[in-house]
Design a protein around this motif. Structure first.
Motif, PDB file in Angstrom:
ATOM      1  N   GLY A 117       0.782  -1.227   0.000  1.00 11.82           N
ATOM      2  CA  GLY A 117       0.000   0.000   0.000  1.00 11.82           C
ATOM      3  C   GLY A 117       0.809   1.270   0.000  1.00 11.82           C
ATOM      4  N   THR A 118       2.146   1.170   0.109  1.00 10.77           N
ATOM      5  CA  THR A 118       2.953   2.393   0.122  1.00 10.77           C
ATOM      6  C   THR A 118       3.234   2.919  -1.278  1.00 10.77           C
ATOM      7  N   ILE A 119       3.158   2.052  -2.272  1.00  7.55           N
ATOM      8  CA  ILE A 119       3.391   2.488  -3.649  1.00  7.55           C
ATOM      9  C   ILE A 119       2.337   1.879  -4.571  1.00  7.55           C
ATOM     10  N   ALA A 120       2.136   2.524  -5.685  1.00  6.19           N
ATOM     11  CA  ALA A 120       1.360   1.965  -6.793  1.00  6.19           C
ATOM     12  C   ALA A 120       2.328   1.748  -7.944  1.00  6.19           C
ATOM     13  N   VAL A 121       2.272   0.585  -8.549  1.00  8.90           N
ATOM     14  CA  VAL A 121       3.178   0.268  -9.651  1.00  8.90           C
ATOM     15  C   VAL A 121       2.513   0.689 -10.959  1.00  8.90           C
ATOM     16  N   VAL A 122       3.122   1.633 -11.638  1.00 10.49           N
ATOM     17  CA  VAL A 122       2.547   2.265 -12.825  1.00 10.49           C
ATOM     18  C   VAL A 122       3.576   2.223 -13.951  1.00 10.49           C
ATOM     19  N   SER A 123       3.089   2.034 -15.162  1.00  7.64           N
ATOM     20  CA  SER A 123       4.019   1.997 -16.293  1.00  7.64           C
ATOM     21  C   SER A 123       4.278   3.382 -16.856  1.00  7.64           C
ATOM     22  N   SER A 124       5.444   3.519 -17.457  1.00  7.22           N
ATOM     23  CA  SER A 124       5.738   4.634 -18.339  1.00  7.22           C
ATOM     24  C   SER A 124       6.148   4.012 -19.664  1.00  7.22           C
ATOM     25  N   ASP A 125       5.574   4.507 -20.760  1.00  6.12           N
ATOM     26  CA  ASP A 125       5.772   3.889 -22.070  1.00  6.12           C
ATOM     27  C   ASP A 125       6.540   4.823 -22.976  1.00  6.12           C
ATOM     28  N   MET A 126       7.482   4.255 -23.736  1.00  7.72           N
ATOM     29  CA  MET A 126       8.399   5.061 -24.537  1.00  7.72           C
ATOM     30  C   MET A 126       8.582   4.488 -25.937  1.00  7.72           C
ATOM     31  N   LEU A 127       8.950   5.369 -26.844  1.00  7.73           N
ATOM     32  CA  LEU A 127       9.419   4.960 -28.169  1.00  7.73           C
ATOM     33  C   LEU A 127      10.673   5.735 -28.488  1.00  7.73           C
ATOM     34  N   ILE A 128      11.443   5.213 -29.434  1.00  8.25           N
ATOM     35  CA  ILE A 128      12.616   5.928 -29.924  1.00  8.25           C
ATOM     36  C   ILE A 128      12.703   5.720 -31.425  1.00  8.25           C
ATOM     37  N   THR A 129      13.025   6.783 -32.139  1.00  6.96           N
ATOM     38  CA  THR A 129      13.084   6.716 -33.592  1.00  6.96           C
ATOM     39  C   THR A 129      14.436   6.191 -34.057  1.00  6.96           C
ATOM     40  N   GLU A 130      14.491   5.842 -35.315  1.00 10.99           N
ATOM     41  CA  GLU A 130      15.778   5.614 -35.963  1.00 10.99           C
ATOM     42  C   GLU A 130      16.504   6.955 -36.087  1.00 10.99           C
ATOM     43  N   PRO A 131      17.811   6.949 -36.264  1.00 11.52           N
ATOM     44  CA  PRO A 131      18.542   8.222 -36.360  1.00 11.52           C
ATOM     45  C   PRO A 131      18.096   9.052 -37.566  1.00 11.52           C
ATOM     46  N   VAL A 132      17.761  10.307 -37.306  1.00 10.49           N
ATOM     47  CA  VAL A 132      17.426  11.273 -38.365  1.00 10.49           C
ATOM     48  C   VAL A 132      18.063  12.618 -37.993  1.00 10.49           C
ATOM     49  N   PRO A 133      19.387  12.675 -37.918  1.00 10.02           N
ATOM     50  CA  PRO A 133      20.050  13.894 -37.423  1.00 10.02           C
ATOM     51  C   PRO A 133      19.742  15.137 -38.245  1.00 10.02           C
ATOM     52  N   ALA A 134      19.612  14.988 -39.553  1.00  5.38           N
ATOM     53  CA  ALA A 134      19.338  16.168 -40.377  1.00  5.38           C
ATOM     54  C   ALA A 134      17.965  16.754 -40.053  1.00  5.38           C
ATOM     55  N   THR A 135      16.970  15.876 -39.874  1.00  9.00           N
ATOM     56  CA  THR A 135      15.622  16.352 -39.548  1.00  9.00           C
ATOM     57  C   THR A 135      15.593  17.000 -38.177  1.00  9.00           C
ATOM     58  N   LEU A 136      16.256  16.390 -37.199  1.00 16.32           N
ATOM     59  CA  LEU A 136      16.290  16.990 -35.870  1.00 16.32           C
ATOM     60  C   LEU A 136      17.019  18.323 -35.890  1.00 16.32           C
ATOM     61  N   ALA A 137      18.043  18.441 -36.726  1.00 14.98           N
ATOM     62  CA  ALA A 137      18.748  19.713 -36.841  1.00 14.98           C
ATOM     63  C   ALA A 137      17.805  20.792 -37.373  1.00 14.98           C
ATOM     64  N   GLU A 138      16.974  20.439 -38.342  1.00 18.31           N
ATOM     65  CA  GLU A 138      16.009  21.395 -38.867  1.00 18.31           C
ATOM     66  C   GLU A 138      15.007  21.818 -37.803  1.00 18.31           C
TER      67      GLU A 138
END
Length: 482
Positions: A267-288
């Motif tokens: 009862g001291t904690i609730a177990v909760v998820s955090s959900d993530m994604l990660i893209t393939e590398p696109v350095p030129a697009t991120l630079a823009e």
């Protein structure tokens, strides 16, 4: 005192084992030594249970303070297999929760904890530099934004309170700077603090393990604790499937697993998820887009979106508060690709239209130990005089776990300092309802928040009842960003 058996994740060398992207990438790049399993009978001065940030920082700080101490650490899987190897890598502080800290601990302690949490950001950076840990630490700040009208002004109260004490690192940015730093024109306003950043979570935890070994810490992996016997006045006895470890003192740093492991923490904690994604590398697009920095960015909803770039040109985006585990169990889906990937992709397209067609490299999720207050708590295990614990980071553990190491090492060494006198060391400061009421309530509140925030995104007035139910979640603070 016995620890109940826990469901165990499969070892990393099992062919079918799923590994979150950060974890797998770190093991590929860092090439840590093969796991050493605890076999037979051994003894030490301090035994640490849990091979994540908290356990490793504690081990390192103990050895730095007293190099002669024999410190051993046991981990049920591989180092970093829990939250430390699968979080979003956002290096954040407690400054945004100053008002809650003040309510819980008083003004003086709240200010000290805010400053300590900001100092921890730079301490982690400097530690990595000193020990040549290439964890991609980038102290480029944090940007808290508003993505709809209802989120505007959410930081003004805490900023004003901190400014009144000349303790605010936050400042409001012009909207052009906000959108440039966030990489998105969907932002309506934003506040920025330089005392934050990002890190590769897997490389950091493996770097800490390397340093711990170099300092003389013995690390046993694939060695889950199955029982703990700690009679007063005697050494503790930890059992694993293949060995036993006797220790004068014990530190329990298993975080989300603690609620299932020891009855006093039910009862001291609730177990909760955090959900993530990660893209393939696109350095030129991120630079823009202007996303060539390491700042952590999030919006201001209750279950926040959070994102940041990587040095090789990927974008990581996550969202907290999706899956609530009944009875604090470690669900199988916590070790699978995220079933909320479509929703994450929808958010990615909304915030970053230029990334709509970018391939997704991976998705994953993990268990967060959410406490009632939103802050971790520390103390001594009931019925013992030599077993200490600390957990409940509530989704913000990358930076604050450094403080956890200071607290636990101080407790083990019997010091009288600001950490052992802190209100954080008085155990849990509240309990969730028992099951099944906790799980049923979490579903009601989660769904109300989803409806409320969806309507706010459409600039519609949310239902009154949903607003009231959402307030129940706000006591624990915003969802995972680190």
């Amino acid at each position: 005192m016995n620890a109940a058996d826990l469901p165990r994740t499969p070892p990393s060398d099992a062919p079918s084992a799923f590994r979150p992207w950060w974890f797998a990438d770190a093991y590929r790049r860092a090439a840590p030594p093969p796991p050493q399993v605890l076999q037979g009978e051994h003894s030490c001065d301090v035994a640490i249970v849990g091979g994540g940030y908290t356990g490793l920082w504690t081990a390192i700080m103990l050895k730095q303070a007293q190099p002669q101490l024999r410190v051993a650490l046991i981990e049920q899987d591989r180092i970093g297999a829990g939250a430390s190897g699968r979080n979003g890598g956002c290096l954040l502080t407690w400054s945004a929760k100053y008002l809650t800290l003040r309510r819980l601990f008083g003004e003086s302690e709240a200010l000290r904890l805010v400053r300590a949490s900001e100092d921890a950001v730079y301490a982690i950076r400097d530690f990595c530099r000193r020990y040549a840990i290439d964890a991609e630490v980038r102290v480029d700040g944090a940007l808290y934004t508003a993505t709809n009208l209802s989120q505007r002004g959410s930081m003004q109260g805490v900023m004003a309170a901190l400014a009144a004490k000349e303790a605010s690192s936050w400042r409001t940015l012009p909207i052009e700077q906000v959108q440039a730093l966030a990489g998105s024109t969907a932002m309506l306003e934003g506040v920025y603090s330089p005392a934050a950043g990002s890190v590769h979570p897997g490389l950091l935890v493996l770097g800490l393990a390397r340093v711990a070994r170099e300092l003389g810490v013995t690390i046993y992996e694939h060695s889950p604790m199955t029982a703990l016997d700690s009679p007063r006045g005697h050494p503790a006895q930890l059992s694993t499937p293949t060995g036993q470890l006797q220790a004068r003192q014990v530190v329990l740093a298993t975080n989300a697993w603690m609620g299932r492991q020891f009855r006093e923490f039910a009862g001291t904690i609730a177990v909760v998820s955090s959900d993530m994604l990660i893209t393939e590398p696109v350095p030129a697009t991120l630079a823009e887009l202007g996303l060539q920095h390491g700042a952590a960015v999030c919006d201001s909803r209750i279950f926040v979106h959070y994102w940041r770039s990587t040095p090789d040109g990927r974008l990581m985006l996550g969202k907290g508060g999706n899956t609530f585990a009944f009875g604090g169990r470690m669900l199988a889906e916590f070790d699978q690709p995220s079933r909320y990937l479509p929703q994450l992709q929808q958010s990615l397209r909304r915030f970053f239209p230029a990334l709509a067609s970018v391939p997704i490299a991976a998705s994953w999720n993990g268990a967060s130990d959410r406490s009632v207050t939103g802050f971790p708590f520390f103390g001594r295990l009931s019925g013992t005089d030599n077993v200490f614990y600390g957990f409940g980071y509530s989704g913000n553990g990358v930076g604050p776990s450094y403080l956890g190491g200071q607290i636990l090492s101080s407790l083990v060494l019997g010091l009288d300092n600001a950490w052992t006198r802190s209100g954080l060391t008085h155990g849990p400061r509240g309990y969730f309802p028992p099951e099944p009421f906790r799980w049923v309530g979490s579903q009601l509140v989660r769904n109300a928040i989803r409806r409320k925030e969806a309507m706010e995104d459409r600039e519609e007035a949310p239902w009154w009842l949903d607003c009231q139910l959402a307030k129940l979640a706000q006591a624990a603070g915003k969802a995972d960003k680190g």
